[in-house]
Every structure is written in structure tokens, then in C-alpha cells.
Design a protein around this motif. Structure first.
Motif, PDB file in Angstrom:
ATOM      1  N   VAL A 108       0.841  -1.205   0.000  1.00 52.05           N
ATOM      2  CA  VAL A 108       0.000   0.000   0.000  1.00 52.05           C
ATOM      3  C   VAL A 108       0.875   1.253   0.000  1.00 52.05           C
ATOM      4  N   ILE A 109       1.942   1.237   0.779  1.00 57.22           N
ATOM      5  CA  ILE A 109       2.833   2.396   0.878  1.00 57.22           C
ATOM      6  C   ILE A 109       3.560   2.635  -0.449  1.00 57.22           C
ATOM      7  N   ASP A 110       3.938   1.583  -1.128  1.00 59.46           N
ATOM      8  CA  ASP A 110       4.573   1.721  -2.441  1.00 59.46           C
ATOM      9  C   ASP A 110       3.660   2.518  -3.372  1.00 59.46           C
ATOM     10  N   GLU A 111       2.417   2.108  -3.450  1.00 64.15           N
ATOM     11  CA  GLU A 111       1.411   2.780  -4.276  1.00 64.15           C
ATOM     12  C   GLU A 111       1.224   4.243  -3.813  1.00 64.15           C
ATOM     13  N   HIS A 112       1.137   4.432  -2.510  1.00 63.91           N
ATOM     14  CA  HIS A 112       0.929   5.753  -1.912  1.00 63.91           C
ATOM     15  C   HIS A 112       2.106   6.692  -2.230  1.00 63.91           C
ATOM     16  N   TYR A 113       3.331   6.213  -1.984  1.00 63.78           N
ATOM     17  CA  TYR A 113       4.508   7.046  -2.242  1.00 63.78           C
ATOM     18  C   TYR A 113       4.661   7.341  -3.728  1.00 63.78           C
ATOM     19  N   LEU A 114       4.386   6.380  -4.577  1.00 60.34           N
ATOM     20  CA  LEU A 114       4.496   6.596  -6.023  1.00 60.34           C
ATOM     21  C   LEU A 114       3.515   7.688  -6.465  1.00 60.34           C
ATOM     22  N   ASN A 115       2.327   7.663  -5.919  1.00 57.47           N
ATOM     23  CA  ASN A 115       1.332   8.684  -6.213  1.00 57.47           C
ATOM     24  C   ASN A 115       1.852  10.072  -5.802  1.00 57.47           C
ATOM     25  N   GLN A 116       2.454  10.159  -4.631  1.00 58.01           N
ATOM     26  CA  GLN A 116       3.011  11.439  -4.175  1.00 58.01           C
ATOM     27  C   GLN A 116       4.170  11.889  -5.064  1.00 58.01           C
ATOM     28  N   ILE A 117       5.058  10.975  -5.378  1.00 57.72           N
ATOM     29  CA  ILE A 117       6.222  11.293  -6.222  1.00 57.72           C
ATOM     30  C   ILE A 117       5.753  11.890  -7.549  1.00 57.72           C
ATOM     31  N   ASN A 118       4.704  11.310  -8.114  1.00 60.31           N
ATOM     32  CA  ASN A 118       4.178  11.785  -9.398  1.00 60.31           C
ATOM     33  C   ASN A 118       3.530  13.157  -9.305  1.00 60.31           C
ATOM     34  N   GLU A 124       9.638  21.150  -4.766  1.00 61.75           N
ATOM     35  CA  GLU A 124       9.774  20.273  -3.594  1.00 61.75           C
ATOM     36  C   GLU A 124      10.777  19.152  -3.888  1.00 61.75           C
ATOM     37  N   LYS A 125      11.909  19.550  -4.471  1.00 59.07           N
ATOM     38  CA  LYS A 125      12.927  18.581  -4.904  1.00 59.07           C
ATOM     39  C   LYS A 125      13.424  17.697  -3.756  1.00 59.07           C
ATOM     40  N   LYS A 126      13.757  18.303  -2.612  1.00 57.26           N
ATOM     41  CA  LYS A 126      14.294  17.536  -1.477  1.00 57.26           C
ATOM     42  C   LYS A 126      13.246  16.550  -0.941  1.00 57.26           C
ATOM     43  N   LEU A 127      12.016  17.017  -0.786  1.00 59.40           N
ATOM     44  CA  LEU A 127      10.942  16.152  -0.298  1.00 59.40           C
ATOM     45  C   LEU A 127      10.741  14.981  -1.258  1.00 59.40           C
ATOM     46  N   LYS A 128      10.722  15.277  -2.541  1.00 57.21           N
ATOM     47  CA  LYS A 128      10.531  14.231  -3.554  1.00 57.21           C
ATOM     48  C   LYS A 128      11.660  13.201  -3.495  1.00 57.21           C
ATOM     49  N   GLU A 129      12.898  13.675  -3.373  1.00 59.37           N
ATOM     50  CA  GLU A 129      14.049  12.758  -3.293  1.00 59.37           C
ATOM     51  C   GLU A 129      13.953  11.860  -2.065  1.00 59.37           C
ATOM     52  N   LYS A 130      13.548  12.429  -0.942  1.00 57.63           N
ATOM     53  CA  LYS A 130      13.404  11.643   0.294  1.00 57.63           C
ATOM     54  C   LYS A 130      12.323  10.581   0.134  1.00 57.63           C
ATOM     55  N   GLU A 132      11.263   9.265  -2.618  1.00 61.90           N
ATOM     56  CA  GLU A 132      11.772   8.244  -3.551  1.00 61.90           C
ATOM     57  C   GLU A 132      12.689   7.263  -2.826  1.00 61.90           C
ATOM     58  N   LYS A 133      13.560   7.771  -1.969  1.00 61.35           N
ATOM     59  CA  LYS A 133      14.466   6.900  -1.213  1.00 61.35           C
ATOM     60  C   LYS A 133      13.684   6.022  -0.235  1.00 61.35           C
ATOM     61  N   PHE A 134      12.730   6.633   0.459  1.00 63.00           N
ATOM     62  CA  PHE A 134      11.934   5.879   1.423  1.00 63.00           C
ATOM     63  C   PHE A 134      11.124   4.787   0.717  1.00 63.00           C
ATOM     64  N   ARG A 135      10.615   5.105  -0.468  1.00 64.55           N
ATOM     65  CA  ARG A 135       9.859   4.110  -1.230  1.00 64.55           C
ATOM     66  C   ARG A 135      10.733   2.902  -1.547  1.00 64.55           C
ATOM     67  N   ILE A 169      -7.558   3.237   4.571  1.00 63.80           N
ATOM     68  CA  ILE A 169      -8.460   4.084   5.358  1.00 63.80           C
ATOM     69  C   ILE A 169      -7.649   5.036   6.232  1.00 63.80           C
ATOM     70  N   ALA A 170      -6.618   4.515   6.893  1.00 67.48           N
ATOM     71  CA  ALA A 170      -5.767   5.364   7.748  1.00 67.48           C
ATOM     72  C   ALA A 170      -5.101   6.468   6.931  1.00 67.48           C
ATOM     73  N   ILE A 171      -4.665   6.153   5.723  1.00 68.49           N
ATOM     74  CA  ILE A 171      -4.052   7.157   4.843  1.00 68.49           C
ATOM     75  C   ILE A 171      -5.066   8.253   4.523  1.00 68.49           C
ATOM     76  N   ASN A 172      -6.250   7.852   4.091  1.00 69.73           N
ATOM     77  CA  ASN A 172      -7.271   8.849   3.706  1.00 69.73           C
ATOM     78  C   ASN A 172      -7.668   9.741   4.864  1.00 69.73           C
ATOM     79  N   ILE A 173      -7.812   9.174   6.045  1.00 70.49           N
ATOM     80  CA  ILE A 173      -8.186   9.961   7.220  1.00 70.49           C
ATOM     81  C   ILE A 173      -7.042  10.880   7.644  1.00 70.49           C
ATOM     82  N   SER A 174      -5.823  10.334   7.684  1.00 71.40           N
ATOM     83  CA  SER A 174      -4.688  11.103   8.185  1.00 71.40           C
ATOM     84  C   SER A 174      -4.305  12.276   7.291  1.00 71.40           C
ATOM     85  N   GLU A 175      -4.622  12.198   6.020  1.00 70.73           N
ATOM     86  CA  GLU A 175      -4.364  13.341   5.141  1.00 70.73           C
ATOM     87  C   GLU A 175      -5.175  14.550   5.583  1.00 70.73           C
ATOM     88  N   LYS A 176      -6.401  14.297   6.031  1.00 71.10           N
ATOM     89  CA  LYS A 176      -7.358  15.380   6.300  1.00 71.10           C
ATOM     90  C   LYS A 176      -7.435  15.813   7.762  1.00 71.10           C
TER      91      LYS A 176
END
Length: 177
Positions: A108-118, A124-130, A132-135, A169-176
Motif C-alpha cells: 500500500v505504501i509503495d502505491e501511496h509514495y508513487l502517487n506522491q512522487i508523481n 519540492e525537490k528535497k521532499l521528492k528525493e526523500k 523516492e528513497k523511502f519508497r 483508510i488510515a491514509i485517507n483519514i490522516s491526510e485530512k
């Protein structure tokens, strides 16, 4: 447009902080089971190693929350409790279930992080690089989990669906919130 982008970045950081902290709590629950009821030194060592990565990820997002003055999710105490319970419960079910817990969450996190990276831009170069590394770290954890016996066969397929649904569900709730 700028304000909308800022809000989106705040959501990314809030949810990623909650997720990385949740991963730590899952591993803490697994280690609690391994230190009390279930004796498996090899599994314990594997989980301790993966927990180190999650701590590094969480520390990064903790710093981003402070630096950018973002409110963490209000549900952290609940996520902590659920994470420890999930880790403990999956481990007392056995090694396959414990490793499936890791594999399911990481998928789930792989999918989630990939969505954010895209969605992240050059601003937000530094955030994106981090992220990507965390993924990549999370994909490594998923691979370790399968190498150590994670399975989706039989009743494990139900556990996989429960963990993935809960994570989404936790992802969707925690975003908001």
C-alpha cells in the motif's frame, strides 16, 4: 494555485509522518510478541533492522512537521494503539502472518509514495528525493517479508485484504484530520 499546492504538501507530510510512525508501532508490537510469547531470534533481528529504517523516515517527517509548522494527524494515539495491536496480533499468529503484515502494508505504501512522487514538482525537490528513497526502502522491506515467508494463500488472503483496507483508510483519514 499556490495555496492549494501548500495544502497538498501539508497533507503529504502529515500522512507520511503518521504512516512511518505507524510502521514503527507495528514493529514495536511485533517485537513485544517476540520478546514475550513467540521466540524467533531471526525474525526479531529482521524486524529490528527494518524498524531502524522506519525510524529514519519518521524522524525526517517529524522534522518537516516542525519546520513547516504542520499539525500532525489528531489520530496519532489511535494509530499508535492499532499499530501495536496489529503487530502483536500478526506475530502471535505466526511468522507467515507477521511477514504478511509487513508485505501488505508496504504494498500500500509503495502505491501511496508513487502517487506522491508523481505529484511533487521541482519546488519540492528535497521532499521528492526523500520520498523516492523511502519508497525504495519500503520495497526492500516487502521483498524481505516475502523472502521470510509472507504468504497470501488460504486464510492469509483475508488478512492481506484487512491490512490493506485498514492502511488505505488510515491514509485517507490522516491526510485530512
Amino acid at each position: 494555485m499556490k495555496k492549494k499546492n501548500k495544502k497538498k504538501i501539508e497533507e503529504f507530510i502529515r500522512v507520511d509522518h503518521a504512516g512511518e510512525r505507524g510502521a514503527i508501532k507495528i514493529y514495536e508490537g511485533q517485537l513485544l510478541a517476540l520478546n514475550t510469547l513467540v521466540k524467533d531470534e531471526n525474525l526479531k533481528k529482521t524486524i529490528e533492522e527494518m524498524k531502524v529504517h522506519e525510524k529514519q523516515h519518521c524522524d525526517f517527517f517529524e522534522n518537516e512537521i516542525k519546520k513547516r509548522n504542520i499539525k500532525p494527524t489528531k489520530l496519532l494515539p489511535l494509530w499508535d494503539l492499532i499499530g501495536v495491536g496489529l503487530g502483536f496480533g500478526s506475530t502471535i499468529l505466526g511468522k507467515k502472518a507477521a511477514m504478511l503484515c509487513t508485505a501488505s502494508v508496504e504494498e500500500v505504501i509503495d502505491e501511496h509514495y508513487l502517487n506522491q512522487i508523481n505529484q511533487l514538482g521541482a519546488d519540492e525537490k528535497k521532499l521528492k528525493e526523500k520520498i523516492e528513497k523511502f519508497r525504495l526502502d519500503e520495497l526492500h522491506h516487502k521483498n524481505i517479508a516475502y523472502e521470510k515467508g509472507a504468504s497470501k494463500e488460504g486464510l492469509y488472503s483475508i488478512l492481506d485484504k484487512i491490512i490493506k483496507t485498514g492502511s488505505r483508510i488510515a491514509i485517507n483519514i490522516s491526510e485530512k484530520i
